[in-house]
Design an enzyme around this catalytic site. Structure first.
Site, short mmCIF file in Angstrom:
data_model
loop_
_atom_site.label_atom_id
_atom_site.label_comp_id
_atom_site.label_asym_id
_atom_site.label_seq_id
_atom_site.Cartn_x
_atom_site.Cartn_y
_atom_site.Cartn_z
N ARG A 63 2.32 -3.99 -7.51
CA ARG A 63 2.02 -4.88 -6.39
C ARG A 63 3.28 -5.24 -5.60
O ARG A 63 3.28 -5.23 -4.39
CB ARG A 63 1.39 -6.16 -6.96
CG ARG A 63 1.12 -7.24 -5.95
CD ARG A 63 0.00 -6.83 -5.04
NE ARG A 63 -0.25 -7.82 -4.00
CZ ARG A 63 -1.09 -7.66 -3.02
NH1 ARG A 63 -1.77 -6.53 -2.92
NH2 ARG A 63 -1.27 -8.58 -2.11
N CYS B 226 0.83 -1.22 0.00
CA CYS B 226 0.00 0.00 0.00
C CYS B 226 0.85 1.26 0.00
O CYS B 226 0.35 2.35 -0.27
CB CYS B 226 -0.92 0.03 1.22
SG CYS B 226 -2.09 -1.33 1.25
N GLY C 268 -6.36 -14.07 4.65
CA GLY C 268 -5.81 -13.04 3.77
C GLY C 268 -6.41 -13.04 2.38
O GLY C 268 -7.50 -13.56 2.14
N TYR D 118 -5.93 -23.96 8.18
CA TYR D 118 -6.64 -22.69 8.20
C TYR D 118 -6.17 -21.85 7.02
O TYR D 118 -5.13 -22.13 6.42
CB TYR D 118 -6.33 -21.95 9.51
CG TYR D 118 -6.75 -22.72 10.74
CD1 TYR D 118 -7.95 -22.43 11.37
CD2 TYR D 118 -5.96 -23.75 11.24
CE1 TYR D 118 -8.36 -23.14 12.50
CE2 TYR D 118 -6.36 -24.47 12.36
CZ TYR D 118 -7.55 -24.16 12.99
OH TYR D 118 -7.96 -24.86 14.09
N ALA D 119 -6.90 -20.81 6.71
CA ALA D 119 -6.44 -19.89 5.67
C ALA D 119 -6.86 -18.47 6.03
O ALA D 119 -7.88 -18.26 6.70
CB ALA D 119 -7.00 -20.30 4.31
N GLY E 42 -1.64 -15.12 0.03
CA GLY E 42 -1.90 -13.78 -0.49
C GLY E 42 -2.31 -13.76 -1.95
O GLY E 42 -3.00 -14.65 -2.44
#
Lengths: 442, 442
Positions: free
Chosen positions: B130, B43, B277, B274-275, B110
């Site tokens: 990015r 960002c 993002g 788990y996941a 991601g």
């Protein structure tokens, strides 16, 4: 046609008038105001003295802009006949008297500058800072003053000291309590304010009373504790005095704090007589104890309720958290709810978390420190107070006030959703960091 | 000793690692990251290009500062054996292979830059925005570029256009939808953004697709609709592509949007996996529909839940409101919850109130306009969306996100307690003004 009469045209009176008209479009709303000018912004006075606001007269709003509201400036309400439901008035210029009948009445007489009973406080160049005249007199005195002393380390005192410093005067701030902003901040938080004052060259004397102002006609020194300090301009920022004389002579009952007592609809003991603003006792939203709020924002919020109810509404005033922001020479300081001390005084056990982080990402130039302290009731895990210092403190404290009123837990606060972009905020919100600091101690 | 393995070391992975360690102080936490460098801040890239962030390498954080977490940078997770509970890895420099056993695993791979299938998008001087490399390549190309074109009027596109303009390039912004920030703002609000872009000299082309990029080796023009626009530098800001290859080959189930499907504990279909993002489907807090959030803040909030649960916790992810802030050449733009269009698409009837006021009192120099729009469900009187443009938009939208999650009514929002001091805020909070505007329409 309902006749709503409002005495006082500051934050509470103005808002009550506008709200009454909105709630009852047919109502005849009359405002009676003793001042010779319309609504003004006393909170702007320090910034006019410091020069941030270039024209002090801009603090006075243009005459009534309220459609359907009849505003009488320069008109004194002399008496209220609560049986006949009439306000007796007198024009301060023409001295002509008159009678204004009402169906419902809102007393919003506000407060007056308070000159504490310190020997010498009647010397010249000793000012209060409440009215337009106060501000204009201080501005006029600045060019021939060199050393200023401000009595009172509350928000207005702090802002006044910064203003005098900005105007080039050597300025000392004196506070009787051992900390500045003693009702707003815990001592650990007020340290950051003291650092700022010291950085900008405003020495502070804490924990000592002002005993005497000395001088011949004009003030030349101030005795603080055992010390005598040179000062040729003194500003007394020791609070305001609720203007309740008219209400008392009309038989309006006072509360334990000596100001007008109201119920949760802001009704006084007299039928159809409401009261709002600085002259009214509020209650703490959390402890339900009576408190003096005396903030413009409280006056506005009270004015809405009193105005609505005077016009036939049925609205409840929920009490206050005294959500407040002040500025110490550009440093933003805000607080809401209970401090650790307030809570202790009310017999509430607390746990606190304090963090210091940046208001923007570390890589973004101009990132500044922000300090957040949260006060929590450990058993219920409820947030009951917050103190924030740094850019964006005001909005964060508004959020905390809302969270407290929503009765949220510290766990919920740690999980809030927030936004991030480098020029505005960091990717972890400081309120969340502070909430997590509390969680680690629970 | 619980072994928690995390694949990916960006917002979600970093947060999951730190949280897992906090929840289980005995856990052995291992992070596997393909990139050759540690966590970085995508960002921040537009602001490095525009020069606000003076050194682009500052966007990369110093190597692991997480106590008790073992971070492997430059290490590719090649496969996951979900039966044996092992991640097969390979060091990208030494090519050495290895196996990392886990008790619980968090996939936080991601997303990757997305190069849309436009003819000519492989020409040189056509960039995505990015990765660190993207940023460095754009910075290197700036000195010899004159005319830039940005494809995509979302937050990153807007910030990229502003950055290129700040760097002195003639810059055009192209958006296929008829408005900029189409997923964030209603058209009436995006008008204010267009005004700002026009004021700072960034022409926009709206409602037309980019058909082709032309040039020999290097881009020299772009065909937008029927128009050919000269451009020697093009930035494609048309979104990101979730990085799900590894998860898919391990048998992880995808949702309807083609990204990893999770339950409310962020568990995938595979036990102990788990996941979190950008690679994960979220659900809208209000409509419960699946959405792609792909915000750093969502990744962080998901990382906390996935990390906690992977370490034995029991935490629920409540869905998102996509609370977001962006900057258009210094203009702060923020939003949360549903836009009028989102709501209509979900079959939700809405009523809105939009106001324009000042962020400081009229008498305070530097008072700037602030525009607030609130979206409300008229029957329940519940707030379901908010859009704010102007200084302090971010914090106000955070407050609205909190209000929406607390299921507050517009009546409650009109009665919030807030603070006031002239340098920071006006005596009537813009959110309150907006809430009252809605109330008048209900």
């Amino acid at each position: 046609m309902r006749r709503v009469v409002i005495i006082g045209f500051q934050s509470a009176g103005l808002t009550a008038a506008a709200t009454a008209r909105m709630v009852d479009r047919e109502a005849k709303v009359t405002v009676i105001e003793r001042r010779m000018y319309a609504t003004y912004h006393p909170c702007g006075l320090p910034f006019a003295i410091g020069g941030d606001v270039p024209h002090i007269r801009h603090l006075v709003e243009a005459a009534s802009k309220l459609p359907g509201v009849d505003v009488h400036i320069g008109t004194e309400a002399k008496a209220i006949d609560t049986d006949a439901k009439i306000v007796e008035i007198q024009d301060r210029k023409t001295l002509r008297k008159g009678k204004v009948p009402y169906d419902s009445l809102v007393i919003a007489t506000g407060s007056l500058p308070l000159r504490p009973p310190i020997p010498g406080s009647d010397l010249s160049n000793v000012f209060t800072l409440r009215t337009m005249r106060d501000g204009e007199e201080i501005l006029a005195a600045l060019p021939r003053a060199n050393k200023a002393l401000v009595v009172g380390g509350g928000p207005i005192g702090l802002e006044a000291a910064a203003a005098l410093r900005e105007s080039g005067l050597e300025t000392t701030l004196v506070e009787m309590q051992p900390n500045v902003l003693p009702w707003m901040l815990d001592p650990d938080m007020s340290e950051a304010v003291l650092d700022q004052l010291s950085r900008v060259g405003i020495p502070t004397i804490l924990g000592k009373p002002v005993k005497e102002l000395r001088g011949e006609k004009k003030v030349s020194s101030v005795v603080v504790g055992e010390e005598e300090i040179q000062a040729d301009l003194v500003v007394l920022c020791t609070g305001v005095k609720p203007d309740i004389e008219l209400a008392v002579s009309a038989g309006v009952e006072l509360g334990t704090l000596g100001v007008i007592k109201v119920d949760d609809h802001l009704r006084t003991n007299i039928p159809d007589v409401y009261a709002a603003g600085d002259c009214v006792e509020s209650s703490c939203f959390l402890t339900k104890r009576p408190i003096l709020s005396q903030l413009a924002t409280t006056a506005i919020r009270m004015g809405k309720i009193a105005g609505a109810n005077a016009a036939g509404g049925d609205e409840v005033f929920p009490g206050v958290l005294n959500t407040i922001v002040s500025s110490a020479y550009g440093l933003e300081i805000a607080a809401t709810g209970l401090t650790t001390r307030n809570a202790r005084d009310a017999g509430i056990e607390t746990i606190a978390g304090r963090i210091r982080t940046l208001n923007k990402p570390y890589f973004y130039p101009g990132a500044e420190p922000i300090i957040v302290k949260l006060i929590v009731k450990p058993k219920e895990r409820r947030v009951i107070g917050g103190q924030v210092i740094g850019d964006g403190a005001a909005e964060r404290v508004n959020m905390l006030a809302f969270a407290i009123k929503q009765n949220v837990t510290i766990d919920e606060l740690a999980r809030i959703e927030y936004c991030y972009a480098p020029p505005m905020s960091d990717c972890i919100e400081p309120l969340v960091v502070a909430a997590e600091a509390v969680l680690r101690r629970l």
